[in-house]
Design a protein around this motif. Structure first.
Motif, mmCIF file in Angstrom:
data_model
loop_
_atom_site.group_PDB
_atom_site.id
_atom_site.type_symbol
_atom_site.label_atom_id
_atom_site.label_comp_id
_atom_site.label_asym_id
_atom_site.label_seq_id
_atom_site.Cartn_x
_atom_site.Cartn_y
_atom_site.Cartn_z
ATOM 1 N N GLN A 36 0.827 -1.204 0.000
ATOM 2 C CA GLN A 36 0.000 0.000 0.000
ATOM 3 C C GLN A 36 0.864 1.259 0.000
ATOM 4 O O GLN A 36 0.396 2.357 0.265
ATOM 5 N N ASN A 37 2.148 1.076 -0.275
ATOM 6 C CA ASN A 37 3.128 2.158 -0.376
ATOM 7 C C ASN A 37 3.367 2.878 0.959
ATOM 8 O O ASN A 37 3.751 4.034 0.990
ATOM 9 N N LYS A 38 3.154 2.180 2.079
ATOM 10 C CA LYS A 38 3.474 2.722 3.393
ATOM 11 C C LYS A 38 4.872 2.252 3.766
ATOM 12 O O LYS A 38 5.186 1.069 3.621
ATOM 13 N N THR A 39 5.674 3.178 4.254
ATOM 14 C CA THR A 39 7.072 2.884 4.535
ATOM 15 C C THR A 39 7.380 3.070 6.011
ATOM 16 O O THR A 39 6.973 4.052 6.626
ATOM 17 N N ILE A 40 8.117 2.116 6.552
ATOM 18 C CA ILE A 40 8.673 2.221 7.899
ATOM 19 C C ILE A 40 10.177 2.384 7.721
ATOM 20 O O ILE A 40 10.800 1.647 6.944
ATOM 21 N N VAL A 41 10.756 3.338 8.437
ATOM 22 C CA VAL A 41 12.190 3.603 8.320
ATOM 23 C C VAL A 41 12.857 3.285 9.658
ATOM 24 O O VAL A 41 12.451 3.802 10.702
ATOM 25 N N TYR A 42 13.854 2.424 9.600
ATOM 26 C CA TYR A 42 14.648 2.058 10.767
ATOM 27 C C TYR A 42 16.045 2.644 10.594
ATOM 28 O O TYR A 42 16.538 2.736 9.467
ATOM 29 N N GLN A 43 16.685 3.003 11.703
ATOM 30 C CA GLN A 43 18.038 3.550 11.642
ATOM 31 C C GLN A 43 18.892 2.951 12.736
ATOM 32 O O GLN A 43 18.381 2.596 13.800
ATOM 33 N N GLY A 44 20.178 2.867 12.459
ATOM 34 C CA GLY A 44 21.077 2.365 13.477
ATOM 35 C C GLY A 44 22.494 2.243 12.997
ATOM 36 O O GLY A 44 22.902 2.876 12.016
ATOM 37 N N VAL A 45 23.229 1.395 13.707
ATOM 38 C CA VAL A 45 24.642 1.160 13.428
ATOM 39 C C VAL A 45 24.869 -0.337 13.319
ATOM 40 O O VAL A 45 24.267 -1.123 14.055
ATOM 41 N N PHE A 46 25.738 -0.715 12.393
ATOM 42 C CA PHE A 46 26.061 -2.114 12.141
ATOM 43 C C PHE A 46 27.547 -2.328 12.373
ATOM 44 O O PHE A 46 28.375 -1.509 11.967
ATOM 45 N N TYR A 47 27.891 -3.426 13.045
ATOM 46 C CA TYR A 47 29.286 -3.822 13.275
ATOM 47 C C TYR A 47 29.438 -5.277 12.844
ATOM 48 O O TYR A 47 28.534 -6.077 13.072
ATOM 49 N N ALA A 48 30.580 -5.613 12.276
ATOM 50 C CA ALA A 48 30.822 -7.013 11.925
ATOM 51 C C ALA A 48 32.317 -7.291 11.880
ATOM 52 O O ALA A 48 33.130 -6.382 11.694
ATOM 53 N N THR A 49 32.639 -8.578 12.033
ATOM 54 C CA THR A 49 34.028 -9.027 11.942
ATOM 55 C C THR A 49 34.138 -10.122 10.884
ATOM 56 O O THR A 49 33.137 -10.734 10.507
ATOM 57 N N HIS A 50 35.351 -10.364 10.451
ATOM 58 C CA HIS A 50 35.573 -11.398 9.435
ATOM 59 C C HIS A 50 35.257 -12.792 9.957
ATOM 60 O O HIS A 50 35.021 -13.704 9.180
ATOM 61 N N ASP A 51 35.219 -12.968 11.272
ATOM 62 C CA ASP A 51 34.928 -14.298 11.826
ATOM 63 C C ASP A 51 33.447 -14.466 12.171
ATOM 64 O O ASP A 51 33.086 -15.182 13.096
ATOM 65 N N LYS A 52 32.589 -13.798 11.393
ATOM 66 C CA LYS A 52 31.138 -14.012 11.386
ATOM 67 C C LYS A 52 30.400 -13.490 12.612
ATOM 68 O O LYS A 52 29.287 -13.895 12.882
ATOM 69 N N LYS A 53 30.995 -12.563 13.350
ATOM 70 C CA LYS A 53 30.257 -11.914 14.426
ATOM 71 C C LYS A 53 29.658 -10.627 13.865
ATOM 72 O O LYS A 53 30.297 -9.935 13.074
ATOM 73 N N ALA A 54 28.435 -10.326 14.270
ATOM 74 C CA ALA A 54 27.796 -9.092 13.818
ATOM 75 C C ALA A 54 26.868 -8.573 14.901
ATOM 76 O O ALA A 54 26.368 -9.329 15.734
#
Length: 171
Positions: A36-54
């Motif tokens: 129905q063209n309604k949008t929810i916007v989320y914001q934040g910060v992302f962290y990750a490592t090469h050994d699959k932690k996020a």
């Protein structure tokens, strides 16, 4: 659970073209638009490592933290005073995604996982955005900005602190 699996998939996709980095930190804006063209916007910060932690830290419109490692997802939802703990049985292998993501034009890649096609747009600084339609036919766009790589990220960042008194749900 689908949301957590999706985030792990996206975390894996972020490594698809920047796999030489040991760590990454990025701001993100996630836009989810329904039919129905309604949008929810989320914001934040992302962290990750090469050994699959996020770790995805959502600041707006609600606070939420989602922790990933190789075997599980832990979601802390302060507004609901609950923690969801689940395993990652149907999660793609990062190496598999690296092999399957295909460049379809300059800085544009496509990969498919569990019947969902992800379009990944990159630039010289890393991943710019990820686009896909989820199983509910919502259009999802995740924009990444202010990316930094190879920063020192203390391992304690990826260890969840479950608040006392929260309900714990195991899936």
């Amino acid at each position: 659970m689908r949301f957590a699996l999706l985030l792990f998939t996206l975390a894996s996709l972020l490594f698809a073209k920047i796999d030489s980095f040991k760590t990454i930190q990025s701001d993100f804006v996630q836009k989810v638009t329904n039919d129905q063209n309604k949008t929810i916007v989320y914001q934040g910060v992302f962290y990750a490592t090469h050994d699959k932690k996020a770790l995805w830290i959502y600041d707006k419109p609600v606070e939420k933290k989602i922790y990933f490692n190789e075997t599980r997802v832990l979601i802390i939802e302060p507004e609901l005073e609950q923690v969801i703990i689940t395993t990652l049985e149907n999660t793609p292998n990062i190496a598999q995604l690296l092999q399957e993501a295909k460049e379809i034009s300059t800085n544009t890649y496509v990969t498919k996982f569990m019947e969902t096609t992800y379009t990944i747009l990159a630039n010289t600084h890393g991943i710019e955005k990820v686009l896909y339609k989820d199983k509910l036919d919502n259009s999802v766009e995740i924009l990444f900005s202010n990316q930094s790589t190879n920063l020192f990220l203390d391992d304690t960042l990826f260890k969840a602190d479950i608040p006392k008194g929260y309900d714990i749900i195991r899936e």
